[in-house]
Design a protein around this motif. Structure first.
Motif, short mmCIF file in Angstrom:
data_model
loop_
_atom_site.label_atom_id
_atom_site.label_comp_id
_atom_site.label_asym_id
_atom_site.label_seq_id
_atom_site.Cartn_x
_atom_site.Cartn_y
_atom_site.Cartn_z
N HIS A 176 -5.57 55.27 35.28
CA HIS A 176 -4.62 54.46 34.51
C HIS A 176 -3.17 54.81 34.82
CE1 HIS A 176 -7.42 52.07 32.27
NE2 HIS A 176 -8.22 53.13 32.29
N VAL A 177 -2.94 56.04 35.24
CA VAL A 177 -1.57 56.40 35.59
C VAL A 177 -1.20 55.78 36.93
CG1 VAL A 177 -0.07 58.33 36.18
CG2 VAL A 177 -1.57 58.51 34.22
N ARG A 178 -2.19 55.68 37.81
CA ARG A 178 -1.91 55.13 39.14
C ARG A 178 -1.81 53.61 39.15
NH1 ARG A 178 -3.34 58.67 43.62
NH2 ARG A 178 -3.78 60.70 42.72
N ASN A 179 -2.51 52.99 38.23
CA ASN A 179 -2.51 51.52 38.23
C ASN A 179 -1.83 50.98 36.97
OD1 ASN A 179 -4.23 51.28 40.61
ND2 ASN A 179 -5.75 52.22 39.26
N VAL A 180 -0.57 51.27 36.87
CA VAL A 180 0.13 50.86 35.66
C VAL A 180 0.38 49.35 35.70
CG1 VAL A 180 2.22 51.18 34.30
CG2 VAL A 180 1.26 53.08 35.56
N ARG A 181 0.04 48.71 34.61
CA ARG A 181 0.34 47.27 34.50
C ARG A 181 1.63 47.12 33.70
NH1 ARG A 181 -5.27 45.84 33.12
NH2 ARG A 181 -6.37 45.96 35.10
N VAL A 182 2.41 46.13 34.06
CA VAL A 182 3.71 45.98 33.40
C VAL A 182 3.52 45.81 31.89
CG1 VAL A 182 5.74 44.49 33.19
CG2 VAL A 182 4.82 45.05 35.43
N ASN A 183 2.52 45.03 31.49
CA ASN A 183 2.38 44.80 30.05
C ASN A 183 1.92 46.04 29.28
OD1 ASN A 183 -0.24 44.81 30.71
ND2 ASN A 183 -0.69 42.69 30.13
N SER A 184 1.47 47.06 30.00
CA SER A 184 1.12 48.30 29.28
C SER A 184 2.35 49.18 29.07
CB SER A 184 0.05 49.07 30.04
OG SER A 184 0.58 49.61 31.22
N LEU A 185 3.47 48.79 29.65
CA LEU A 185 4.70 49.57 29.50
C LEU A 185 5.59 49.01 28.39
CD1 LEU A 185 5.65 50.09 33.24
CD2 LEU A 185 4.47 51.67 31.72
N HIS A 186 5.31 47.79 28.03
CA HIS A 186 6.21 47.13 27.08
C HIS A 186 5.71 47.31 25.65
CE1 HIS A 186 9.64 44.71 26.41
NE2 HIS A 186 8.98 43.79 25.74
N TYR A 187 6.52 46.87 24.65
CA TYR A 187 6.07 46.87 23.26
C TYR A 187 4.80 46.05 23.17
CZ TYR A 187 10.42 49.00 21.87
OH TYR A 187 11.46 49.87 21.72
N SER A 188 3.95 46.47 22.25
CA SER A 188 2.63 45.84 22.23
C SER A 188 2.16 45.59 20.80
CB SER A 188 1.68 46.76 23.00
OG SER A 188 0.39 46.31 22.95
N ASP A 189 0.90 45.22 20.67
CA ASP A 189 0.30 44.86 19.39
C ASP A 189 0.27 46.07 18.43
OD1 ASP A 189 -1.33 44.04 17.36
OD2 ASP A 189 -2.78 43.05 18.67
N PRO A 190 0.85 45.95 17.22
CA PRO A 190 0.79 47.08 16.28
C PRO A 190 -0.64 47.49 15.92
CG PRO A 190 2.33 45.42 15.51
CD PRO A 190 1.62 44.84 16.69
N MET A 191 -1.62 46.62 16.13
CA MET A 191 -3.01 46.99 15.84
C MET A 191 -3.57 47.92 16.92
SD MET A 191 -3.90 45.48 13.01
CE MET A 191 -5.65 45.20 12.77
N GLY A 192 -2.96 47.90 18.11
CA GLY A 192 -3.51 48.66 19.24
C GLY A 192 -4.11 47.71 20.27
N SER A 193 -4.54 48.27 21.38
CA SER A 193 -5.06 47.45 22.48
C SER A 193 -6.31 46.67 22.03
CB SER A 193 -5.40 48.38 23.64
OG SER A 193 -6.51 47.88 24.34
N GLU A 194 -6.31 45.39 22.32
CA GLU A 194 -7.40 44.55 21.81
C GLU A 194 -8.75 44.91 22.43
OE1 GLU A 194 -6.70 40.36 22.10
OE2 GLU A 194 -8.66 39.96 21.18
N THR A 195 -8.73 45.20 23.73
CA THR A 195 -10.00 45.52 24.39
C THR A 195 -10.56 46.86 23.89
OG1 THR A 195 -8.61 46.24 26.22
CG2 THR A 195 -9.74 44.14 26.49
#
Ligand SMILES: Cc1ncc(COP(=O)(O)O)c(C=O)c1O
Length: 512
Positions: A176-195
């Motif tokens: 996960h450190v090597r394959n960073v997705r842009v949307n994982s760097l930005h503000y996100s869902d206060p509930m946490g990752s949906e998946t």
């Protein structure tokens, strides 16, 4: 074998060893130059460093920026910086290490030493009136208690970390450190990752009979954050809350900090005594319970008590906060279904954690929220810490999805079962009927009660001098302790070490 010193050393995974204390480097201290003053620039740079060192903003051993870098930052020529640095070196404020750069000296001039010997850097702090919130004084001062956060036999909350699949974990972190997705760097869902929430929902529905969808799950930094969140959403200052007696100190603290009045309700062989709670305070706004494995006594709440509790909550429009912290480890029977799964009126907020199955420093847990409350929890969470960090959610999602989590639980269940058996046997061998063992059917701790006339606190203090960490049962009571004994963790003590640890415990008790 896991050893403990200042830096965790996992012998089988040497690459996790942090060998040297690193010092922060590369930052420039504040050097406020006044180009209009008559003072030469090199003098101003020199004085700024002296002030930062004496004021302890720069600490011994800390790297200082290169003269070239600092000159560029200050937009001045390098010459005054070099002049200032050579004076600081000559006076012993700086030292150079060949090939490494320039550092604040580790042996300091007198001026510094006098500060170290007791003069406060800001003496006005002591004399001024410093008014804090009344609320902050509600929780006891944080003191490192001898039986918490140590390393060795019987420590509660410590697990068989040497059996954790660190290599798999590291490869997932790497992925996960090597394959960073842009949307994982930005503000996100206060509930946490949906998946990730979907993976947890599936696990909870299957393994814990929790009735939930991913949309009800909020990822939190452990049970403690969920408790604080629940208190903020559900309760007002002055509201009364049933808490188990004896019970979980950190839950008590969370409700006390929210201004709630704690109503200690006794726990008996069937769990929280609901009738006693109703008698003491029918109108409590909430009840905090650990029904699968009561903390600390280890009782499983009976079916009739569960139904009574749910009925009370429904009739009095109160909330139940269910802390299901270690139910993955059950030795004598199948896992017990959650209280939340029995609830027909959406009165239960269910909390779970990865602190007991993986490791507590992960700081990951979850709350299952009744559907109609999700929006309120969201709004409040967003005002607290905005949303949970992404990286370890993604790692854990894969860890669960690829079967490692289930495998780790199966392996450690066998391991802890063996450690528990050895502990129970050793207690029986050393103490006979002198000590009762409670709550050994589940979890990674049990309770050993002391016979009348013996007190747990002094024994725990004495044991701490011999590296035995006994958590006194009496500290779990809000009121007067009706029972003395110890909470004994068995997660991190190997079957080979256990008999000797219990023998030493007997010697300590006998010497009292
Ligand atoms: C009763 C109880 N609940 C919850 C937890 C886990 O807390 P957290 O998730 O904040 O680490 C523990 C850990 O020791 C516990 O004893």
């Amino acid at each position: 074998m896991v050893e403990r010193n200042d830096h965790l050393r996992l012998n089988r995974y040497d690459h996790y060893i942090l060998r040297m204390r690193r010092v922060a480097s590369g930052f420039s201290p504040i050097v406020a130059l006044n180009r209009r003053s008559g003072k030469p620039l090199h003098k101003q740079v020199y004085e700024a460093f002296c002030a930062a060192i004496v004021g302890r903003n720069l600490r011994p051993g800390q790297r200082v920026p290169s003269s070239r870098f600092l000159a560029t930052e200050l937009k001045i020529s390098r010459i005054p910086v070099l002049t200032a640095y050579s004076q600081l070196l000559a006076e012993g404020y700086f030292e150079t290490r060949p090939g490494s750069g320039t550092f604040v000296s580790s042996s300091l001039p007198d001026q510094w030493i006098s500060l170290e010997r007791g003069q406060s850097a800001s003496p006005q702090v002591r004399s001024a009136r410093r008014v804090l919130s009344k609320r902050s004084a509600v929780v006891p001062s944080f003191r490192p208690l001898p039986w918490i956060n140590r390393w060795g036999a019987f420590i509660v909350g410590q697990l068989a970390f040497e059996h954790f699949p660190f290599q798999i974990w590291a490869s997932l972190v790497n992925r996960h450190v090597r394959n960073v997705r842009v949307n994982s760097l930005h503000y996100s869902d206060p509930m946490g990752s949906e998946t990730f929430r979907s993976a947890i929902a599936q696990y909870l529905r299957t393994a814990r009979a929790v009735s939930c969808e991913a949309s009800q799950i909020m990822i939190v930094s452990g049970t403690q954050q969920a408790l604080e969140l629940a208190a903020r959403v559900l309760l007002d200052p002055g509201d009364k809350v049933w808490i188990e007696e004896p019970g979980y100190r950190l839950a008590r603290n969370a409700f006390a900090l929210a201004g709630c009045r704690l109503i200690p309700v006794p726990v008996d062989a069937e769990g929280l005594d609901v009738a006693a709670g109703i008698k003491q305070c029918r109108g409590a706004r909430a009840a905090f319970v650990t029904p699968s494995h009561q903390f600390p006594l280890g009782v499983t709440m009976s079916a009739s008590r569960r139904l009574q509790l749910l009925d009370w909550a429904h009739r009095s429009a109160s909330w139940i906060i269910e802390d299901d912290y270690d139910n993955e480890y059950r030795y004598e029977s199948m896992p017990i279904s959650s209280l939340q799964g029995l609830d027909r009126h959406s009165r239960v907020i269910y909390l779970g954690t990865f602190s007991k199955t993986l490791f507590p420093s992960l700081r990951l847990g979850y709350a299952v929220i009744p559907t109609d409350l999700v929006q309120r929890f969201l709004a409040v969470r967003n005002a607290m810490d905005v949303y949970p960090p992404h990286l370890y959610q993604a790692v854990l999602e894969d860890f669960i999805g690829e079967g490692h989590f289930a495998r780790h639980i199966r392996r450690t269940r066998l391991l802890y079962s063996e450690r528990r058996n050895v502990l129970v046997e050793a207690i029986s061998k050393e103490f006979g009927a002198g000590i009762d063992v409670l709550g050994a059917d589940a979890g990674v701790h049990l309770v050993a009660t002391l016979p009348k006339g013996l007190f747990d606190r002094p024994i725990s203090d004495a044991a701490a001098h011999q590296n035995l960490w006994l958590w006194p049962l009496s500290t779990c009571y809000l009121g007067r302790a009706s029972q003395q004994g110890f909470i004994l963790g068995f997660g991190s003590t190997t079957p080979r070490q256990m008999p000797d640890a219990v023998r030493r415990l007997r010697h300590i008790i006998e010497s009292q």
